[in-house]
Write a protein that holds these residues in place. Sequence first.
Motif, PDB file in Angstrom:
ATOM      1  N   ALA A  98      -7.163  35.900  14.723  1.00 25.74           N
ATOM      2  CA  ALA A  98      -8.371  36.743  14.691  1.00 25.74           C
ATOM      3  C   ALA A  98      -8.495  37.550  15.977  1.00 25.74           C
ATOM      4  O   ALA A  98      -8.809  38.746  15.948  1.00 25.74           O
ATOM      5  CB  ALA A  98      -9.608  35.874  14.484  1.00 25.74           C
ATOM      6  N   GLY A  99      -8.252  36.901  17.121  1.00 27.12           N
ATOM      7  CA  GLY A  99      -8.329  37.603  18.402  1.00 27.12           C
ATOM      8  C   GLY A  99      -7.309  38.721  18.504  1.00 27.12           C
ATOM      9  O   GLY A  99      -7.608  39.820  18.993  1.00 27.12           O
ATOM     10  N   THR A 100      -6.105  38.462  18.026  1.00 25.89           N
ATOM     11  CA  THR A 100      -5.063  39.489  18.024  1.00 25.89           C
ATOM     12  C   THR A 100      -5.395  40.581  17.017  1.00 25.89           C
ATOM     13  O   THR A 100      -5.189  41.768  17.270  1.00 25.89           O
ATOM     14  CB  THR A 100      -3.696  38.858  17.683  1.00 25.89           C
ATOM     15  OG1 THR A 100      -3.452  37.774  18.583  1.00 25.89           O
ATOM     16  CG2 THR A 100      -2.576  39.865  17.799  1.00 25.89           C
ATOM     17  N   GLY A 101      -5.939  40.159  15.859  1.00 28.72           N
ATOM     18  CA  GLY A 101      -6.265  41.118  14.810  1.00 28.72           C
ATOM     19  C   GLY A 101      -7.329  42.111  15.204  1.00 28.72           C
ATOM     20  O   GLY A 101      -7.350  43.249  14.719  1.00 28.72           O
TER      21      GLY A 101
ATOM     22  N   ALA B 151      -8.974  40.863  11.897  1.00 28.93           N
ATOM     23  CA  ALA B 151      -9.556  39.532  12.151  1.00 28.93           C
ATOM     24  C   ALA B 151      -9.884  38.735  10.894  1.00 28.93           C
ATOM     25  O   ALA B 151     -10.168  37.547  10.983  1.00 28.93           O
ATOM     26  CB  ALA B 151     -10.801  39.626  13.027  1.00 28.93           C
ATOM     27  N   THR B 152      -9.822  39.339   9.719  1.00 21.45           N
ATOM     28  CA  THR B 152     -10.258  38.657   8.497  1.00 21.45           C
ATOM     29  C   THR B 152      -9.405  37.428   8.190  1.00 21.45           C
ATOM     30  O   THR B 152      -9.934  36.338   7.965  1.00 21.45           O
ATOM     31  CB  THR B 152     -10.228  39.638   7.300  1.00 21.45           C
ATOM     32  OG1 THR B 152     -11.045  40.746   7.619  1.00 21.45           O
ATOM     33  CG2 THR B 152     -10.743  38.978   6.044  1.00 21.45           C
ATOM     34  N   GLY B 153      -8.088  37.591   8.166  1.00 17.68           N
ATOM     35  CA  GLY B 153      -7.196  36.466   7.859  1.00 17.68           C
ATOM     36  C   GLY B 153      -7.300  35.346   8.873  1.00 17.68           C
ATOM     37  O   GLY B 153      -7.275  34.166   8.521  1.00 17.68           O
ATOM     38  N   GLY B 154      -7.425  35.708  10.148  1.00 11.63           N
ATOM     39  CA  GLY B 154      -7.555  34.695  11.191  1.00 11.63           C
ATOM     40  C   GLY B 154      -8.826  33.886  11.050  1.00 11.63           C
ATOM     41  O   GLY B 154      -8.820  32.661  11.201  1.00 11.63           O
ATOM     42  N   LEU B 155      -9.927  34.564  10.741  1.00 15.14           N
ATOM     43  CA  LEU B 155     -11.199  33.853  10.565  1.00 15.14           C
ATOM     44  C   LEU B 155     -11.170  32.977   9.311  1.00 15.14           C
ATOM     45  O   LEU B 155     -11.763  31.901   9.294  1.00 15.14           O
ATOM     46  CB  LEU B 155     -12.360  34.844  10.519  1.00 15.14           C
ATOM     47  CG  LEU B 155     -12.696  35.491  11.867  1.00 15.14           C
ATOM     48  CD1 LEU B 155     -13.682  36.626  11.704  1.00 15.14           C
ATOM     49  CD2 LEU B 155     -13.241  34.446  12.843  1.00 15.14           C
ATOM     50  N   LEU B 156     -10.473  33.416   8.280  1.00 14.32           N
ATOM     51  CA  LEU B 156     -10.307  32.575   7.084  1.00 14.32           C
ATOM     52  C   LEU B 156      -9.550  31.297   7.424  1.00 14.32           C
ATOM     53  O   LEU B 156      -9.951  30.193   7.034  1.00 14.32           O
ATOM     54  CB  LEU B 156      -9.565  33.363   6.003  1.00 14.32           C
ATOM     55  CG  LEU B 156      -9.170  32.604   4.741  1.00 14.32           C
ATOM     56  CD1 LEU B 156     -10.404  32.113   3.991  1.00 14.32           C
ATOM     57  CD2 LEU B 156      -8.311  33.479   3.843  1.00 14.32           C
TER      58      LEU B 156
ATOM     59  N   SER C 239      -2.443  40.461   7.882  1.00 10.13           N
ATOM     60  CA  SER C 239      -3.628  40.984   7.196  1.00 10.13           C
ATOM     61  C   SER C 239      -4.496  41.838   8.113  1.00 10.13           C
ATOM     62  O   SER C 239      -5.338  42.603   7.650  1.00 10.13           O
ATOM     63  CB  SER C 239      -4.465  39.834   6.623  1.00 10.13           C
ATOM     64  OG  SER C 239      -5.111  39.112   7.663  1.00 10.13           O
ATOM     65  N   ALA C 240      -4.290  41.723   9.433  1.00  9.97           N
ATOM     66  CA  ALA C 240      -5.086  42.506  10.383  1.00  9.97           C
ATOM     67  C   ALA C 240      -4.850  43.997  10.224  1.00  9.97           C
ATOM     68  O   ALA C 240      -5.726  44.801  10.549  1.00  9.97           O
ATOM     69  CB  ALA C 240      -4.768  42.081  11.813  1.00  9.97           C
TER      70      ALA C 240
ATOM     71  N   ARG D 273     -12.648  47.816  12.525  1.00  8.89           N
ATOM     72  CA  ARG D 273     -12.917  46.505  13.124  1.00  8.89           C
ATOM     73  C   ARG D 273     -14.222  45.886  12.631  1.00  8.89           C
ATOM     74  O   ARG D 273     -14.281  44.700  12.342  1.00  8.89           O
ATOM     75  CB  ARG D 273     -12.938  46.620  14.646  1.00  8.89           C
ATOM     76  CG  ARG D 273     -11.588  46.848  15.256  1.00  8.89           C
ATOM     77  CD  ARG D 273     -11.645  46.843  16.781  1.00  8.89           C
ATOM     78  NE  ARG D 273     -10.344  47.143  17.322  1.00  8.89           N
ATOM     79  CZ  ARG D 273      -9.944  48.358  17.681  1.00  8.89           C
ATOM     80  NH1 ARG D 273     -10.770  49.388  17.541  1.00  8.89           N
ATOM     81  NH2 ARG D 273      -8.743  48.548  18.170  1.00  8.89           N
ATOM     82  N   ARG D 274     -15.257  46.673  12.585  1.00  2.32           N
ATOM     83  CA  ARG D 274     -16.578  46.124  12.230  1.00  2.32           C
ATOM     84  C   ARG D 274     -16.563  45.488  10.838  1.00  2.32           C
ATOM     85  O   ARG D 274     -16.997  44.344  10.667  1.00  2.32           O
ATOM     86  CB  ARG D 274     -17.629  47.238  12.306  1.00  2.32           C
ATOM     87  CG  ARG D 274     -19.034  46.762  12.046  1.00  2.32           C
ATOM     88  CD  ARG D 274     -20.043  47.879  12.333  1.00  2.32           C
ATOM     89  NE  ARG D 274     -21.386  47.445  12.042  1.00  2.32           N
ATOM     90  CZ  ARG D 274     -21.959  47.535  10.849  1.00  2.32           C
ATOM     91  NH1 ARG D 274     -21.301  48.041   9.834  1.00  2.32           N
ATOM     92  NH2 ARG D 274     -23.196  47.099  10.673  1.00  2.32           N
ATOM     93  N   ILE D 275     -16.056  46.194   9.867  1.00  2.00           N
ATOM     94  CA  ILE D 275     -15.997  45.659   8.500  1.00  2.00           C
ATOM     95  C   ILE D 275     -15.066  44.452   8.434  1.00  2.00           C
ATOM     96  O   ILE D 275     -15.372  43.450   7.781  1.00  2.00           O
ATOM     97  CB  ILE D 275     -15.569  46.757   7.506  1.00  2.00           C
ATOM     98  CG1 ILE D 275     -16.674  47.795   7.397  1.00  2.00           C
ATOM     99  CG2 ILE D 275     -15.235  46.169   6.138  1.00  2.00           C
ATOM    100  CD1 ILE D 275     -16.321  49.017   6.586  1.00  2.00           C
ATOM    101  N   GLY D 276     -13.937  44.532   9.133  1.00  2.00           N
ATOM    102  CA  GLY D 276     -12.991  43.420   9.143  1.00  2.00           C
ATOM    103  C   GLY D 276     -13.598  42.145   9.705  1.00  2.00           C
ATOM    104  O   GLY D 276     -13.450  41.065   9.138  1.00  2.00           O
ATOM    105  N   VAL D 277     -14.311  42.285  10.823  1.00  5.11           N
ATOM    106  CA  VAL D 277     -14.926  41.110  11.456  1.00  5.11           C
ATOM    107  C   VAL D 277     -16.058  40.552  10.586  1.00  5.11           C
ATOM    108  O   VAL D 277     -16.188  39.328  10.427  1.00  5.11           O
ATOM    109  CB  VAL D 277     -15.425  41.453  12.878  1.00  5.11           C
ATOM    110  CG1 VAL D 277     -16.265  40.327  13.440  1.00  5.11           C
ATOM    111  CG2 VAL D 277     -14.238  41.736  13.797  1.00  5.11           C
ATOM    112  N   LEU D 278     -16.870  41.430  10.002  1.00  3.98           N
ATOM    113  CA  LEU D 278     -17.965  40.956   9.130  1.00  3.98           C
ATOM    114  C   LEU D 278     -17.403  40.253   7.886  1.00  3.98           C
ATOM    115  O   LEU D 278     -17.893  39.194   7.487  1.00  3.98           O
ATOM    116  CB  LEU D 278     -18.870  42.116   8.726  1.00  3.98           C
ATOM    117  CG  LEU D 278     -19.772  42.677   9.827  1.00  3.98           C
ATOM    118  CD1 LEU D 278     -20.511  43.914   9.344  1.00  3.98           C
ATOM    119  CD2 LEU D 278     -20.746  41.612  10.308  1.00  3.98           C
ATOM    120  N   ALA D 279     -16.370  40.830   7.290  1.00  7.07           N
ATOM    121  CA  ALA D 279     -15.741  40.191   6.130  1.00  7.07           C
ATOM    122  C   ALA D 279     -15.109  38.864   6.534  1.00  7.07           C
ATOM    123  O   ALA D 279     -15.194  37.858   5.804  1.00  7.07           O
ATOM    124  CB  ALA D 279     -14.690  41.121   5.521  1.00  7.07           C
ATOM    125  N   GLY D 280     -14.497  38.840   7.709  1.00  7.02           N
ATOM    126  CA  GLY D 280     -13.888  37.604   8.207  1.00  7.02           C
ATOM    127  C   GLY D 280     -14.920  36.515   8.454  1.00  7.02           C
ATOM    128  O   GLY D 280     -14.685  35.341   8.158  1.00  7.02           O
TER     129      GLY D 280
END
Length: 194
Positions: free
Chosen positions: A30-33, A118-123, A112-113, A42-49
């Motif tokens: 997630a941090g790398t993503g 960050a979505t895949g990492g947070l999953l 997935s980043a 980024r914003r949508i990716g982090v919120l979805a994550g």
Amino acid sequence: MTRGGHGLARVAVVVRAGAAPLWWLGAVAAGTGVLVPGLTGRRIGVLAGAALFLVAAAVVAYGGRGRYRAPVRQAVRASRHDVLQDRAVTVRNWRRAHRWWLLLGFLAALGSAFAAPATGGLLLAGCGAGLWLKAAWIGRLEQDGEALLWVRVDWLRAGAGRPAGKRVKAYRTTGIAAGDAAPGGSRRRVAAAA
């Protein structure tokens, strides 16, 4: 091992074994993503994550609880010939058996980043958090029943490290002070000498 006995691993330790690698690999991914803009931004990716993190944690923590309760009802007392596996050995065996799956999950989360940062990492991290919560739930079962839950090691091999797999018919139980892991699978704290 003595004749007639079995190697036993703690159920909560097996469940908890995947929590730390999933959490840390997910956090790194997630941090790398976040550094990659991605297709969604980024914003949508982090919120979805973040949403996926919560969903994954809940599904892993609450999913399959009935499969864990069924062997508890059939549990039998461990015999004096059974050999209790150390916590470190159980964790090492699980992680060694699942190392390629962990690596593939990490690579998929990194890849997935490029679509959703960050979505895949947070999953992945959510799955790790869910395993910690499930191990804590098993620990509460153990404390309520005042007995630690153990599973035969040979059943774990056949079931690919799943302590509630099809081959697991019943757990073995010991007193709450047996072994080197506390209820829930964490390291047992040693009381400080007076």
